[in-house]
Write an enzyme that holds these catalytic residues in place. Structure first.
Site, mmCIF file in Angstrom:
data_model
loop_
_atom_site.group_PDB
_atom_site.id
_atom_site.type_symbol
_atom_site.label_atom_id
_atom_site.label_comp_id
_atom_site.label_asym_id
_atom_site.label_seq_id
_atom_site.Cartn_x
_atom_site.Cartn_y
_atom_site.Cartn_z
ATOM 1 N N TYR A 95 -2.993 33.443 63.958
ATOM 2 C CA TYR A 95 -3.915 32.303 63.864
ATOM 3 C C TYR A 95 -3.103 31.037 63.610
ATOM 4 O O TYR A 95 -2.243 31.009 62.721
ATOM 5 C CB TYR A 95 -4.902 32.524 62.706
ATOM 6 C CG TYR A 95 -5.775 31.308 62.444
ATOM 7 C CD1 TYR A 95 -7.040 31.209 63.006
ATOM 8 C CD2 TYR A 95 -5.312 30.253 61.661
ATOM 9 C CE1 TYR A 95 -7.824 30.088 62.810
ATOM 10 C CE2 TYR A 95 -6.092 29.120 61.455
ATOM 11 C CZ TYR A 95 -7.349 29.046 62.029
ATOM 12 O OH TYR A 95 -8.117 27.925 61.829
ATOM 13 N N GLU A 123 -7.678 24.566 67.059
ATOM 14 C CA GLU A 123 -7.398 25.921 66.597
ATOM 15 C C GLU A 123 -7.030 26.844 67.758
ATOM 16 O O GLU A 123 -7.653 26.791 68.812
ATOM 17 C CB GLU A 123 -8.688 26.411 65.910
ATOM 18 C CG GLU A 123 -8.606 27.711 65.202
ATOM 19 C CD GLU A 123 -9.987 28.117 64.669
ATOM 20 O OE1 GLU A 123 -10.314 27.762 63.533
ATOM 21 O OE2 GLU A 123 -10.730 28.779 65.409
#
Ligand code: GDP
Ligand code: MN
Length: 378
Positions: free
Chosen positions: A101, A189
């Site tokens: 992530y 993101e």
């Protein structure tokens, strides 16, 4: 403003990030054709402004164009978190060795952009934050200097040991920060950032939110707005220049000024009620704005009562009163309306409302308590 994954990937690609190719389809036919062009093994991905699409069945691997077609048939029209899927992204299926992530968001407390990275990608980062907070590294970026090389390197080594991956990841951090700052994002993101069996990094998912205040300066990004993908109430409020946030309660609030709107919501809570929305009709409100506000509030089936709280300064109470009367002529409002107004042109406003058969309050406490009591019984 939220944008779709395929749009976020376009921004990422411009910043040089390793993004797989892909195209959007709105019909199963198109999906099949695109899958053919991409070699057959593809992923069909719902394009909606919400996360967790994978879990909801909105991300499906296909091993042939025919299968891609079937998945597109199932996903198009599907509802994910209340949003209907109108487009799917067709992109080559990647083989995955690991998922990380990498995200940049605005940290309000630090008043700066902050990176969050974790080797436990793919899943919900909020869940990782709860169950395994040590698996997340947070790195604030000083806006005066931007992302510094040692910060990018530190994050890269937090994710990977292999020097080749560390080198690539360092570059990814800089590219993501460039995409974030050049497009005035509040969030950028990559989840997951994958390692392929060949040992390369790829950003196979992208999520971006843009600061609304920057949109006038970013016409190309502003053009990404997809009103079909937004809740209709938000589109309508934006077009009428109203600040509107939908909430879960049953007291519809219509207030002038953000501060007074917050105070009104506090008072609704104080008297045991729950606001159905935050709505600021703004400083100088013409009757049309009030009509738009009432159209938005009454379209919400959970609203049991409508509460007006107007403190007339620049806003003239008679404008608001005319707006309320006009709205009741244009739309069939079954929901009772409780009105408090005081300040500029209050006397004229009370006369207008009285003629139209409304009674009005001047005490904020009284009107909120009465409206909340009504909502509780309704
Ligand atoms: P999200 O659920 O909305 O975050 O959608 P993602 O694009 O992140 O997809 C969810 C998950 O599906 C990923 O974490 C992967 O595990 C899997 N996935 C997505 N694309 C691919 C792909 O090309 N190949 C493989 N093997 N899995 C994928
Ligand atoms: Mn994802």
């Amino acid at each position: 403003m939220d944008i779709h994954e395929y749009q976020a990937k376009e921004l990422f690609m411009k910043a040089g990030l390793p993004v797989p190719p892909g195209e959007v389809a709105t019909t199963p036919d198109q999906a099949e054709k695109l899958a053919q062009e991409l070699g057959g093994r593809v992923v069909v991905k719902a394009q909606v402004h919400t996360g967790g699409r994978g879990k909801a069945g909105g991300v499906k691997l296909a091993s042939s164009p025919e299968e891609a077609r079937k998945h597109a048939e199932a996903i198009l029209g599907m509802s994910i978190n209340g949003l209907t899927v109108q487009k799917v992204l067709i992109t080559p299926a990647e083989d995955i060795t690991s998922e990380a992530y990498v995200g940049v968001l605005i940290d309000r407390k630090k008043q700066s952009a902050t990176f969050m990275v974790s080797p436990e990608g793919g899943v919900d980062i909020e869940a990782v934050a709860e169950t395994n907070p040590d698996a997340i590294l947070r790195v604030p970026v000083d806006p005066r200097y931007g992302l510094l090389p040692h910060q990018a390197y530190r994050m890269a080594t937090f994710l990977y040991e292999d020097p080749k991956l560390v080198k690539q990841a360092t570059r990814v951090m800089h590219q993501l920060y460039a995409a974030f700052s050049e497009n005035s994002c509040s969030l950028a993101e990559i989840n997951p950032l994958i390692v392929t069996p060949e040992g390369d990094l790829k950003a196979i998912d992208a999520k971006v939110s843009i600061d609304d205040n920057a949109l006038p300066a970013l016409p190309e990004v502003a053009a990404y707005r997809d009103t079909d993908a937004e809740p209709p109430s938000e589109t309508k409020a934006r077009e009428a220049a109203l600040s509107f946030v939908k909430l879960d309660g049953n007291v519809g609030c219509c207030v002038n000024g953000a501060g007074l709107a917050m105070a009104t919501m506090d008072l609704v809570k104080y008297y045991g009620g729950d606001p159905a929305n935050f709505l600021d009709i703004g400083g100088s409100s013409n009757p049309d704005k009030v009509v738009a506000a009432l159209e938005i509030i009454t379209a919400d089936p959970s609203v049991k009562v409508i509460l007006f709280n107007i403190f007339g300064g620049i806003t003239r109470c008679d404008d608001v009163a005319n707006g309320i009367v006009e709205a009741t002529k244009r739309i069939d409002i079954q929901t009772p309306i409780y009105i408090r107004l005081t300040g500029t042109n209050e006397t004229e406003a009370l006369a207008i409302l009285k003629d139209a058969g409304f009674s009005a309050y001047t005490s904020m406490d009284e009107v909120v308590e009465t409206a909340v009591q009504f909502a509780a019984q309704a």
